[in-house]
Design a protein around this motif. Structure first.
Motif, PDB file in Angstrom:
ATOM      1  N   ASP A 433       0.827  -1.269   0.008  1.00 24.04           N
ATOM      2  CA  ASP A 433      -0.039   0.034  -0.065  1.00 24.04           C
ATOM      3  C   ASP A 433       0.904   1.162  -0.021  1.00 24.04           C
ATOM      4  O   ASP A 433       1.793   1.151   0.159  1.00 24.04           O
ATOM      5  CB  ASP A 433      -0.927   0.122   1.075  1.00 24.04           C
ATOM      6  CG  ASP A 433      -1.859   1.102   1.136  1.00 24.04           C
ATOM      7  OD1 ASP A 433      -2.631   1.166   0.145  1.00 24.04           O
ATOM      8  OD2 ASP A 433      -2.234   1.824   2.029  1.00 24.04           O
ATOM      9  N   ASP A 485      -0.933  -1.446   5.744  1.00 23.84           N
ATOM     10  CA  ASP A 485      -1.799  -0.460   5.239  1.00 23.84           C
ATOM     11  C   ASP A 485      -1.499   0.913   6.222  1.00 23.84           C
ATOM     12  O   ASP A 485      -1.388   0.759   7.172  1.00 23.84           O
ATOM     13  CB  ASP A 485      -3.210  -0.686   5.280  1.00 23.84           C
ATOM     14  CG  ASP A 485      -4.230   0.355   4.597  1.00 23.84           C
ATOM     15  OD1 ASP A 485      -4.244   0.130   3.138  1.00 23.84           O
ATOM     16  OD2 ASP A 485      -5.070   1.069   5.300  1.00 23.84           O
ATOM     17  N   GLN A 649     -12.621  -3.331  -2.743  1.00 23.89           N
ATOM     18  CA  GLN A 649     -12.452  -1.861  -2.130  1.00 23.89           C
ATOM     19  C   GLN A 649     -13.269  -0.969  -3.035  1.00 23.89           C
ATOM     20  O   GLN A 649     -13.395  -1.122  -4.162  1.00 23.89           O
ATOM     21  CB  GLN A 649     -10.785  -1.647  -2.131  1.00 23.89           C
ATOM     22  CG  GLN A 649     -10.448  -0.313  -1.774  1.00 23.89           C
ATOM     23  CD  GLN A 649     -10.282   0.925  -2.843  1.00 23.89           C
ATOM     24  OE1 GLN A 649     -10.671   0.579  -3.938  1.00 23.89           O
ATOM     25  NE2 GLN A 649     -10.209   1.979  -2.460  1.00 23.89           N
ATOM     26  N   HIS A 708      -7.358  -3.419  -8.177  1.00 27.54           N
ATOM     27  CA  HIS A 708      -7.056  -3.377  -6.846  1.00 27.54           C
ATOM     28  C   HIS A 708      -7.634  -2.055  -6.337  1.00 27.54           C
ATOM     29  O   HIS A 708      -9.009  -1.925  -6.350  1.00 27.54           O
ATOM     30  CB  HIS A 708      -5.684  -3.685  -6.443  1.00 27.54           C
ATOM     31  CG  HIS A 708      -5.229  -4.283  -5.145  1.00 27.54           C
ATOM     32  ND1 HIS A 708      -4.284  -3.789  -4.273  1.00 27.54           N
ATOM     33  CD2 HIS A 708      -5.848  -5.305  -4.509  1.00 27.54           C
ATOM     34  CE1 HIS A 708      -4.461  -4.354  -3.170  1.00 27.54           C
ATOM     35  NE2 HIS A 708      -5.095  -5.267  -3.366  1.00 27.54           N
ATOM     36  N   ASN A 709      -6.691  -1.165  -5.563  1.00 24.38           N
ATOM     37  CA  ASN A 709      -7.227   0.065  -5.095  1.00 24.38           C
ATOM     38  C   ASN A 709      -7.637   1.034  -6.160  1.00 24.38           C
ATOM     39  O   ASN A 709      -7.025   1.446  -7.085  1.00 24.38           O
ATOM     40  CB  ASN A 709      -6.175   0.530  -4.191  1.00 24.38           C
ATOM     41  CG  ASN A 709      -6.130  -0.407  -3.009  1.00 24.38           C
ATOM     42  OD1 ASN A 709      -6.948  -1.302  -2.831  1.00 24.38           O
ATOM     43  ND2 ASN A 709      -5.354   0.036  -1.908  1.00 24.38           N
ATOM     44  N   SER A 720      -5.478   1.374  -9.527  1.00 22.15           N
ATOM     45  CA  SER A 720      -4.237   0.406  -9.474  1.00 22.15           C
ATOM     46  C   SER A 720      -4.802  -1.014 -10.104  1.00 22.15           C
ATOM     47  O   SER A 720      -5.724  -1.612  -9.301  1.00 22.15           O
ATOM     48  CB  SER A 720      -3.696   0.302  -8.310  1.00 22.15           C
ATOM     49  OG  SER A 720      -2.836   1.596  -8.305  1.00 22.15           O
ATOM     50  N   TRP A 758      -0.473  -1.972  -6.846  1.00 18.55           N
ATOM     51  CA  TRP A 758      -1.337  -2.338  -5.412  1.00 18.55           C
ATOM     52  C   TRP A 758      -2.064  -1.312  -5.180  1.00 18.55           C
ATOM     53  O   TRP A 758      -3.390  -1.463  -5.095  1.00 18.55           O
ATOM     54  CB  TRP A 758      -0.281  -2.799  -4.517  1.00 18.55           C
ATOM     55  CG  TRP A 758      -0.996  -3.033  -3.225  1.00 18.55           C
ATOM     56  CD1 TRP A 758      -1.664  -2.187  -2.421  1.00 18.55           C
ATOM     57  CD2 TRP A 758      -0.911  -4.385  -2.550  1.00 18.55           C
ATOM     58  NE1 TRP A 758      -2.078  -2.831  -1.164  1.00 18.55           N
ATOM     59  CE2 TRP A 758      -1.666  -4.125  -1.470  1.00 18.55           C
ATOM     60  CE3 TRP A 758      -0.460  -5.588  -2.829  1.00 18.55           C
ATOM     61  CZ2 TRP A 758      -1.912  -5.139  -0.544  1.00 18.55           C
ATOM     62  CZ3 TRP A 758      -0.598  -6.706  -2.068  1.00 18.55           C
ATOM     63  CH2 TRP A 758      -1.377  -6.482  -0.867  1.00 18.55           C
ATOM     64  N   SER A 759      -1.552   0.316  -5.419  1.00 17.41           N
ATOM     65  CA  SER A 759      -2.185   1.063  -4.780  1.00 17.41           C
ATOM     66  C   SER A 759      -1.276   2.546  -5.666  1.00 17.41           C
ATOM     67  O   SER A 759      -0.451   2.676  -5.949  1.00 17.41           O
ATOM     68  CB  SER A 759      -2.333   1.283  -3.347  1.00 17.41           C
ATOM     69  OG  SER A 759      -3.353   2.277  -3.302  1.00 17.41           O
TER      70      SER A 759
END
Length: 790
Positions: A433, A485, A649, A708-709, A720, A758-759
């Motif tokens: 994250d 996170d 998410q 993902h995020n 992402s 990932w983010s």
């Protein structure tokens, strides 16, 4: 010189979830080990940015140094060369993806003298495991990660013989019906071949495992000898046959077979004697009580990962060392142990080399042991450095003709790219994250980068020249984890980690970053909250000063994995404030929330104007709750959608009218099916009425990567999407998003997977977008933003 046979063992990771891309930094140094005279032969399968290699080490005084490096002619990145190695006489056989290679020494040094390949059944990958004896070679073709019932073909082993002209010719194919995982381990003894199938069913016991013996007849054909060998107590998931070692003496043959899932996942090794063609159980080896009690063997920890006979000693690897046994008239006796990480071993005349491909989160290393009288001592560790993409530091790289440096792009430029190794990380550590903080006093911008075992702090004010200023290691007593996170409130970072044991929530005063000089600092945390142990995410409403731990597990008050509410208005004195979980959601109906977004509501639903509302992404559905009163949080509504994989998410639009959700597993589950998704799927709800959210559609992206995020600001969604990197979507027409820009952080992979971006964090006033990509590192990007049409 004694011939060394490298007998491949199946690591549990080989049966991991399908579609997971090989990380750049999981190079697997030590994935194959053997000995050639006084030299150690060590394979490294490499990764997508390297072809792999085989290193020959020799002693130099008290140290071990590389004598030469073997790489096949025309090798390409991702070839997996060095996945396994075998030595016989003056030859080295090396396994790779789709091919096996033979090397021999000459006047000019070692050179490639043979290349073995074969047509295989559909779904099989040739070259994973190899065995060699004189002029005969075995090469496996296995189904890799797709082992298991319904998960791929059974596997094959291809036999090659070398003729008088030095050519290697196909000489037969070994197989057995229903032998899932066939070829995961194997050994060659003259005209006999032994092959393990650790995922084969035995009766109704799935993955109980079996072993097969084959013989070459006088006419040159190979045939199975007798029935499959199975464990006397064949049990579900025992994986009997994960490693095999037929020990031949003047008195006959003893067959040693490993079953890492046996004995309640403690692991076991079975010994069988051959009596007139029948295999008769002779001994059962279990890990010593001290190892079981320490917890090392829980979860299939590796007892039997290596089996070797050295003189009159039997060595059995256990993942954290080797147990030594000797045989007498009364049976086998444990006579000693050698503490050494590693899953395989090969012996020279006075040394041993141990391969530990899983060390350092998959980077791998190898250890050298040397005799000290009757004992063995570890004297050296060798390894390679991570390979990765080239850093971009100092100058911006413009996206031109669809490329910026090594990365595909559209309308996004690189301000800088910092590989993982430059983020203050140890070998094998990956990013996860990311969040951002702007110092209100100095205006400096910082990236807060979550990593396997730490949070790294980068000063990105000069986005072309980001500076690593320090790190906060994981809580003492915790363990490294895929998940970390980070969120920010009142100039403090709040950090949690999932699957990390007793980690809790770390609290760090970010203003301490102002005082860092030219040398990076290893920081201590300023406070710690132990009301939770592991947690998947931390959610913060900066307007109220409340944090919400979600996905809590393993200790403390888990709140069913739902919202564990924490008052952080005094950041260094956090206090538990209550629980909320909608038990109509979650895979276990506990209200488990994987992620959430909590806001002070200012949307069109006047019933909740000014209330604190949380939107939970709860595995099976979204959950909307009023958490204004922490002692009496109230479920408002839930909503689901077609073909749920894993509600992961989501984020709400700036006007609080629409909610967008990413499902992490739906693309993976649908891939290869009759009706796969045409691209990355994002769900859209109209939440104008919080009591009745309306599912208004699905957006399918250009790529097929898993999402993902995602985050939304000023009419743009920053998503992402793992293997396709950062995708930017115009959501000014909320029900019809349109992709306007992208930057692919993972050039080596595509499609559904859990490797890659990932983010991201798109909220800096400077316009710098920070993006993490697991094994690749941290990207600082700039979007060539055009004015959106209202």
């Amino acid at each position: 010189m004694r011939t060394i046979f490298r007998l491949s063992a199946v690591a549990l990771a080989a049966f991991a979830t399908a579609f997971t891309a090989a990380p750049v930094n999981a190079q697997g140094f030590g994935s194959g080990v053997a000995v050639h005279g006084p030299h150690a032969v060590i394979g490294e399968r490499g990764g997508p940015t390297s072809p792999g290699a085989v290193y020959l080490y020799q002693r130099s005084g008290s140290a071990w140094e590389i004598m030469t490096t073997l790489v096949p002619e025309g090798a390409e990145n991702g070839a997996g060369f060095g996945s396994s190695v075998a030595v016989s006489g003056n030859r080295i056989l090396v396994g790779a993806n789709g091919t096996a290679y033979v090397f021999e020494p000459g006047s000019g040094g070692w050179s490639q003298t043979g290349m073995l390949s074969a047509m295989t059944a559909e779904g099989l990958s040739f070259g994973g495991n190899v065995a060699l004896q004189d002029d005969r070679a075995l090469v496996s073709a296995t189904a890799g990660r797709r082992f298991g019932p319904g998960g791929g073909a059974d596997g094959e082993v291809h036999v090659f013989d070398r003729d008088e002209n030095g050519n290697w010719n196909p000489a037969g194919t070994l197989s057995a019906a229903g032998a899932t995982g066939f070829g995961s381990s194997m050994a060659l003894r003259g005209d006999y071949a032994v092959v393990g199938a650790p995922m084969a069913e035995v009766g109704s016991a799935r993955a109980a495992g079996s072993v097969y013996v084959f013989n070459r007849g006088e006419d040159g054909t190979w045939s199975q000898v007798g029935d499959a060998l199975v464990a006397p107590d064949a049990s579900q998931a025992a994986q009997f046959g994960a490693a095999v070692y037929p020990h031949v003496t003047d008195d006959g043959v003893t067959m040693f077979v490993a079953a890492p899932g046996a004995a309640g996942f403690a692991g076991a090794v079975y010994a069988f004697a051959n009596d007139a063609g029948a295999w008769v159980p002779e001994a059962l080896f279990l890990p010593p009580v001290t190892q079981v009690a320490s917890g090392r063997r829980r979860g299939g920890g590796g007892f039997g990962s290596a089996i070797e006979v050295v003189g009159d000693e039997l060595w059995i690897g256990s993942g954290s060392g080797f147990n030594q046994y000797s045989k007498s008239d009364s049976g086998w006796t444990l006579t000693g142990s050698v503490a050494s990480e590693g899953s395989q071993v090969a012996f020279g005349s006075d040394f041993a080399v141990v391969g530990a491909p899983g060390k350092d989160y998959g980077m791998g290393s190898a250890f050298f042991l040397e005799r000290d009288g009757d004992d063995w001592a570890s004297v050296a560790e060798v390894y390679s450095e991570p390979s990765n993409y080239t850093a971009v530091i100092g100058d911006e790289v413009t996206c031109e003709d669809g490329m910026a440096s090594e990365f595909e792009c559209s309308e996004i430029d690189i301000l800088s790219y910092v590989p993982v190794s430059q983020l203050g990380a140890a070998r094998g550590v990956r990013t996860n994250d990311v969040w951002g903080w702007t110092d209100p006093q100095t205006g400096r911008e910082y990236a807060l980068v979550g990593m396997t075992d730490q949070a790294s702090f980068m000063d990105i004010t000069d986005a072309n020249n980001p500076r690593y200023v320090g790190r906060l290691m994981m809580t003492e007593g915790a363990r490294g984890s895929t998940w970390r996170d980070i969120k920010v409130y009142d100039n403090h970072a709040f950090i949690v980690s999932d699957g990390a044991g007793e980690h809790g929530m770390q609290i760090f005063d970010l203003t301490r970053l102002r005082d860092v000089g030219s040398e990076a600092v290893d920081f201590d945390m300023d406070a710690h909250y132990d009301g939770i142990a592991s947690a998947h995410n931390i959610v913060i409403n900066e307007e109220t000063g409340f944090a919400y731990s979600v996905g809590s597990s393993g200790g403390g008050e888990t709140c069913g994995g739902g919202l564990h509410m924490i008052d952080i208005r005094n950041p260094t004195e956090p206090a538990f404030a209550g629980c909320f979980a909608d038990t109509s959601t979650g895979r276990q109906n506990t209200g488990y929330s994987h992620d959430a977004m909590c806001i002070n509501y200012e949307g069109p639903d006047s019933d909740y104007d000014g209330k604190e509302i949380c939107f939970g992404s709860n595995e099976t559905a979204i959950s909307i709750a009023d958490v204004t009163d922490k002692d009496n949080a109230v479920a408002i509504s839930t909503a689901t959608y077609p073909r749920v994989g894993y509600a992961h998410q989501g984020w709400i639009t700036d006007d609080h009218r629409f909610f967008y959700l990413g499902d992490e597993l739906d693309e993976i589950q649908q891939a290869g099916g009759e009706n796969p998704f045409p691209g990355t799927r994002t769900m859209i709800w109209d939440v104008s009425d919080l009591d009745d959210p309306v599912f208004v559609g699905e957006h399918f992206g250009v790529s097929t990567a898993s999402d993902h995020n995602l985050y939304i600001i000023d009419g743009l969604m920053y998503q992402s999407n793992y293997n396709s990197g950062l995708r930017i979507l115009d959501v000014s027409d909320p029900e019809n998003p349109t992709e306007v820009a992208y930057f692919d952080t993972v050039p080596h992979a595509e499609g559904p997977s859990m490797g890659g971006s990932w983010s991201n964090y798109p909220y800096f006033e400077s316009g710098t977008i920070i993006v993490t990509s697991g094994s690749e590192g941290l990207f600082l990007l700039k979007h060539r933003k055009e004015e959106l049409v209202p």
